[in-house]
Design a protein around this motif. Structure first.
Motif, PDB file in Angstrom:
ATOM      1  N   PRO A   4      -8.633 -21.697 -13.928  1.00  0.00           N
ATOM      2  CA  PRO A   4      -9.964 -21.445 -14.464  1.00  0.00           C
ATOM      3  C   PRO A   4     -10.451 -22.537 -15.394  1.00  0.00           C
ATOM      4  O   PRO A   4     -11.630 -22.655 -15.631  1.00  0.00           O
ATOM      5  N   THR A   5      -9.536 -23.355 -15.947  1.00  0.00           N
ATOM      6  CA  THR A   5      -9.982 -24.382 -16.871  1.00  0.00           C
ATOM      7  C   THR A   5     -10.698 -25.515 -16.159  1.00  0.00           C
ATOM      8  O   THR A   5     -11.345 -26.317 -16.793  1.00  0.00           O
ATOM      9  N   ILE A   6     -10.599 -25.587 -14.843  1.00  0.00           N
ATOM     10  CA  ILE A   6     -11.165 -26.717 -14.120  1.00  0.00           C
ATOM     11  C   ILE A   6     -12.673 -26.593 -13.966  1.00  0.00           C
ATOM     12  O   ILE A   6     -13.382 -27.578 -13.877  1.00  0.00           O
ATOM     13  N   LEU A 293       0.787 -35.888 -24.157  1.00  0.00           N
ATOM     14  CA  LEU A 293       1.584 -34.838 -23.518  1.00  0.00           C
ATOM     15  C   LEU A 293       0.894 -33.483 -23.489  1.00  0.00           C
ATOM     16  O   LEU A 293       1.350 -32.586 -22.783  1.00  0.00           O
ATOM     17  N   ASP A 294      -0.176 -33.308 -24.259  1.00  0.00           N
ATOM     18  CA  ASP A 294      -0.869 -32.023 -24.250  1.00  0.00           C
ATOM     19  C   ASP A 294      -2.053 -32.001 -23.290  1.00  0.00           C
ATOM     20  O   ASP A 294      -2.852 -31.060 -23.307  1.00  0.00           O
ATOM     21  N   ALA A 295      -2.173 -33.019 -22.450  1.00  0.00           N
ATOM     22  CA  ALA A 295      -3.274 -33.080 -21.489  1.00  0.00           C
ATOM     23  C   ALA A 295      -3.137 -31.993 -20.428  1.00  0.00           C
ATOM     24  O   ALA A 295      -2.059 -31.413 -20.232  1.00  0.00           O
ATOM     25  N   ASP A 296      -4.246 -31.722 -19.742  1.00  0.00           N
ATOM     26  CA  ASP A 296      -4.274 -30.780 -18.612  1.00  0.00           C
ATOM     27  C   ASP A 296      -4.474 -31.603 -17.336  1.00  0.00           C
ATOM     28  O   ASP A 296      -5.599 -31.814 -16.894  1.00  0.00           O
ATOM     29  N   PRO A 297      -3.399 -32.108 -16.719  1.00  0.00           N
ATOM     30  CA  PRO A 297      -3.545 -33.017 -15.579  1.00  0.00           C
ATOM     31  C   PRO A 297      -4.165 -32.364 -14.357  1.00  0.00           C
ATOM     32  O   PRO A 297      -4.785 -33.047 -13.539  1.00  0.00           O
ATOM     33  N   VAL A 298      -4.003 -31.046 -14.213  1.00  0.00           N
ATOM     34  CA  VAL A 298      -4.601 -30.368 -13.056  1.00  0.00           C
ATOM     35  C   VAL A 298      -6.121 -30.435 -13.138  1.00  0.00           C
ATOM     36  O   VAL A 298      -6.805 -30.748 -12.166  1.00  0.00           O
ATOM     37  N   ALA A 299      -6.664 -30.153 -14.325  1.00  0.00           N
ATOM     38  CA  ALA A 299      -8.114 -30.215 -14.504  1.00  0.00           C
ATOM     39  C   ALA A 299      -8.630 -31.635 -14.322  1.00  0.00           C
ATOM     40  O   ALA A 299      -9.653 -31.869 -13.665  1.00  0.00           O
ATOM     41  N   VAL A 300      -7.928 -32.607 -14.901  1.00  0.00           N
ATOM     42  CA  VAL A 300      -8.349 -34.014 -14.792  1.00  0.00           C
ATOM     43  C   VAL A 300      -8.362 -34.451 -13.338  1.00  0.00           C
ATOM     44  O   VAL A 300      -9.353 -35.003 -12.830  1.00  0.00           O
TER      45      VAL A 300
END
Length: 502
Positions: A4-6, A293-300
């Motif tokens: 859902p964050t995407i 390290l706290d990034a959201d790679p799926v959203a990016v």
């Protein structure tokens, strides 16, 4: 389940409805670790969404945006999933509003060192305003958030060192042994000595005074550009690549440290030696920030993959991070030293400054010799001794003066847009220098470098517009993650910054 964050450019705890949260817990979805915490009404325990135990019934679940809010509501941390050891919420590095800036400062230990008045002074708001906004969004005020952070640091020291408990309490930031004991019992439902006895593995062996830790991250993580960039641009004496790890010196509030960071499949290995253990929480926070390290790679990656010309780059190496910095002033100085010169030349210029003006230190394990000189030390340097063109010398000395007298603030609390505008007012600062500082020092995930030669070459090779204006227009579709788009564009080159060293 779709993340859902995407679907939003400004994700938050409130963007996840109850149905999504319940489904994330039932499917043990690790992507949501750190986004929210699940509190179980029947057991009074709180967990990360991916907790391996059998999920509770949906009607027994309630959700909080922070561990501090769970603790404030009377829930204890799960002994199985260790919710205090999750990656941090990506919101605090992505967002630029008051709450995010406050969270970055709390992670940097400001409340422990300066209290809530110090936090408020740095942000330019009243303590009451900050308390109200943090409570509204996170369910906990600055003191509760700092207390949760102290509890996490205490657990880390209890389980990974043989330090006496009095020293653990002092190092974790507690004002008294009694407060330390009460907090550990309340948060973990165990006395400190019992927590140490239950530690899941023997304490790691290593050099005396060195702590061995694991830094979690959200998968995927592509270590090539991240560690490759840090190793290729390492300043001799301050940084090095040795035995499969990036090592560097750290200037910290109470002293100094040396850290070694090694990429792994499920975590980044961290070995850290500190002159004062009170700096542990800050050192960990800065290392996490350095490695994004706290990034959201799926959203990016999903946002960038939506561009058909960009999708092959993402598919070939997903999970790229933005290499950042542990010292914003240091990076700004190095950015000016690197203007219009090669990577090797920039390293040489920086190494000269370090040798002449950095504070020496001992490194029993390798070749680190100095801390990078701070703005006060550099402000005392005779400009005529700097071996560089006169115009760049003027740019550097003006920058150093602004950093030293406080008229330019690059700290984690800095307003990104205002600071970028201030940088552009300095002589010799064009968009490239301002934007590389915004990307790597200020941590702006949307900073973009359309004039960078490597970016333009990569864009042209992909069939993207190559002129700065046209490329900027095309990059609107990549917002708010254009800094990550730059990493993918740079990765098309064979430069050493894109590869792990041998």
């Amino acid at each position: 389940m779709r993340n859902p964050t995407i679907s939003t450019q400004d994700p938050s705890f409130d963007s996840l409805d109850r149905e999504h949260r319940v489904h994330a817990v039932q499917s043990k979805d690790a992507r949501f670790d750190g986004w929210f915490f699940t509190a179980v009404l029947t057991t009074r325990i709180y967990c990360r969404p991916s907790c391996p135990v059998v999920p509770p019934k949906a009607e027994n679940m309630t959700f909080y945006p922070s561990a501090a809010a769970c603790q404030r509501a009377g829930f204890r941390a799960c002994k199985r999933c260790r919710p205090d050891a999750t990656p941090g919420s990506p919101e605090w590095n992505h967002r630029a509003d008051l709450v995010a800036r406050a969270m970055r400062l709390i992670a940097d230990g400001v409340v422990d060192r300066e209290g809530v008045p110090g936090l408020a002074a740095r942000l330019g708001y009243s303590a009451r305003q900050i308390e109200r906004q943090l409570l509204a969004e996170l369910g906990a005020g600055p003191l509760s958030l700092a207390r949760a952070q102290r509890a996490q640091t205490a657990r880390l020291l209890i389980e990974t060192t043989a330090l006496p408990m009095a020293e653990v309490a002092f190092a974790a930031g507690f004002s008294s042994i009694r407060t330390f004991n009460d907090t550990v019992r309340e948060v973990f439902a165990l006395a400190p000595t019992d927590l140490r006895a239950r530690a899941p593995h023997a304490r790691a062996a290593g050099t005396a005074g060195t702590l061995a830790l694991r830094l979690p991250f959200r998968a995927p993580l592509n270590p090539g550009n991240l560690f490759g960039h840090l190793a290729a641009t390492a300043v001799p004496g301050v940084e090095e690549w040795r035995d499969g790890a990036y090592r560097r010196t750290l200037r910290l509030p109470y002293g100094h440290g040396i850290v070694a960071l090694a990429p792994g499949d499920t975590h980044v290995g961290c070995r850290i030696a500190l002159s004062d253990l009170r700096d542990l929480t800050v050192a960990i926070s800065r290392c996490r920030r350095l490695l994004d390290l706290d990034a959201d790679p799926v959203a990016v990656d999903e946002r960038l993959r939506a561009d058909p010309l960009f999708a092959p780059l993402v598919d070939a190496g997903p999970g790229r991070r933005v290499p950042r910095t542990v010292d914003e002033a240091e990076f700004a100085v190095r950015a000016v030293l690197g203007q219009q010169v090669s990577t090797a030349a920039a390293r040489t210029h920086a190494a000269r400054l370090v040798t002449a003006h950095g504070k020496p230190l001992d490194d029993p394990e390798g070749g680190l010799t100095h801390l990078f000189p701070d703005p006060d030390a550099l402000a005392a340097v005779d400009p005529e001794t700097l071996a560089m063109p006169r115009s760049r010398r003027a740019t550097l000395t003006t920058l150093i003066a602004a950093l030293a007298d406080g008229t330019l603030n690059l700290g984690v609390e800095a307003d990104r847009a205002g600071t970028r505008a201030r940088l552009l007012e300095l002589p010799g600062f064009g968009p490239w220098t301002a934007d590389i500082i915004a990307m790597r020092a200020l941590g702006d995930p949307d900073a973009f470098l359309p004039t960078d030669l490597g970016v333009r070459r990569a864009a042209e090779s992909l069939g993207l517009p190559a002129t700065p204006a046209a490329l900027t227009a095309r990059a609107e579709a990549w917002r708010p993650w254009r800094a990550y788009a730059v990493q993918y564009l740079w990765a098309t080159d064979s430069h050493p910054i894109n590869f792990l060293p041998a």
